[in-house]
Design a protein around this motif. Structure first.
Motif, PDB file in Angstrom:
ATOM      1  N   UNK A 147       0.834  -1.209   0.000  1.00  0.00           N
ATOM      2  CA  UNK A 147       0.000   0.000   0.000  1.00  0.00           C
ATOM      3  C   UNK A 147       0.864   1.253   0.000  1.00  0.00           C
ATOM      4  N   UNK A 148       1.923   1.261   0.800  1.00  0.00           N
ATOM      5  CA  UNK A 148       2.839   2.409   0.834  1.00  0.00           C
ATOM      6  C   UNK A 148       3.512   2.579  -0.530  1.00  0.00           C
ATOM      7  N   UNK A 149       3.883   1.476  -1.140  1.00  0.00           N
ATOM      8  CA  UNK A 149       4.555   1.522  -2.441  1.00  0.00           C
ATOM      9  C   UNK A 149       3.661   2.146  -3.509  1.00  0.00           C
ATOM     10  N   UNK A 150       2.397   1.744  -3.533  1.00  0.00           N
ATOM     11  CA  UNK A 150       1.469   2.273  -4.538  1.00  0.00           C
ATOM     12  C   UNK A 150       1.219   3.763  -4.304  1.00  0.00           C
ATOM     13  N   UNK A 172       5.468  11.491   4.544  1.00  0.00           N
ATOM     14  CA  UNK A 172       5.172  10.412   5.494  1.00  0.00           C
ATOM     15  C   UNK A 172       5.480   9.019   4.928  1.00  0.00           C
ATOM     16  N   UNK A 173       5.628   8.924   3.620  1.00  0.00           N
ATOM     17  CA  UNK A 173       5.822   7.621   2.974  1.00  0.00           C
ATOM     18  C   UNK A 173       7.285   7.291   2.719  1.00  0.00           C
ATOM     19  N   UNK A 174       8.190   8.255   2.889  1.00  0.00           N
ATOM     20  CA  UNK A 174       9.582   8.066   2.479  1.00  0.00           C
ATOM     21  C   UNK A 174      10.550   8.392   3.613  1.00  0.00           C
ATOM     22  N   UNK A 175      11.766   7.849   3.495  1.00  0.00           N
ATOM     23  CA  UNK A 175      12.801   8.138   4.483  1.00  0.00           C
ATOM     24  C   UNK A 175      13.320   9.558   4.279  1.00  0.00           C
TER      25      UNK A 175
END
Length: 211
Positions: free
Chosen positions: A90-93, A117-120
């Motif tokens: 889900x995070x990837x999409x 919020x989805x990435x480093x």
């Protein structure tokens, strides 16, 4: 410790073998039962005598425990659960959609903010630097580019206890002063984390991993 390429291939080989075995034990008994059932319905002859031995239906023994085979949980062999995989996917999409969604009116910080919020933090810095690269930014502004992204996961390339790499097809609809164009690119997107907490730590062209 992440599994090496050889170990990953071995795990997938075992999974494929088990699925093939499950398919055999679940399908073959069903076919055997459906073919044998009409024979079991043979009635005594008109004279009332029992059927001869030659007419007696042959009952095939069922597999020892097809139900048990059907309950095999392949996730017990993997370093993550089904819920972990769903959360990472889900995070990837979501990241794939945001990666190709931007506007010429948007600053580099604004572009990265929607996916932060989805990435480093390391990837955030790299994406922000790339977005504001002089030549790229000038072209985006001069052509008044507005892009909308889509993303679909094609496969899971690699995995370990705390990382997964997905092959993703990222679609893009680009509206600019030159008209509207559409296209797609395949990326290898790596997420790191555990449980339901995953972040994208790397993105590169899918072909880069085949070099």
């Amino acid at each position: 410790m992440d599994l090496g390429p050889g170990q990953q291939k071995a795990v997938f080989a075992v999974i494929v073998g088990v699925l093939a075995a499950l398919g055999y034990w679940l399908v073959v008994p069903a076919l055997t039962h459906s073919h044998g059932h009409p024979q079991a319905a043979v009635s005594p002859t008109a004279t009332g005598t029992a059927p001869s031995a030659a007419a007696t239906p042959t009952v095939s023994a069922a597999p020892a425990s097809p139900a048990a085979a059907g309950n095999v949980n392949i996730y017990s062999w993997l370093p993550f659960t089904q819920q972990d995989l769903a959360a990472a996917a889900a995070v990837t999409v979501r990241f794939g959609v945001d990666y190709d969604t931007f506007s010429y009116t948007e600053s580099a910080a604004g572009y990265v903010a929607q996916m932060r919020p989805l990435i480093t933090s390391q990837l955030a810095a790299a994406l922000q630097a790339g977005y504001q690269t002089s030549g790229v930014a000038k072209l985006r502004t001069s052509q008044k580019q507005v892009s909308t992204g889509t993303a679909v996961i094609n496969s899971l390339r690699a995995f370990g206890p705390s990382s997964m790499t997905f092959i993703v097809t990222a679609g893009q609809r680009l509206v600019s002063a030159n008209g509207t164009t559409t296209g797609s690119t395949q990326y290898a997107v790596t997420v790191t984390g555990s449980g339901r907490n995953w972040q994208v730590s790397d993105i590169e062209l899918e072909s880069a991993g085949d070099a």
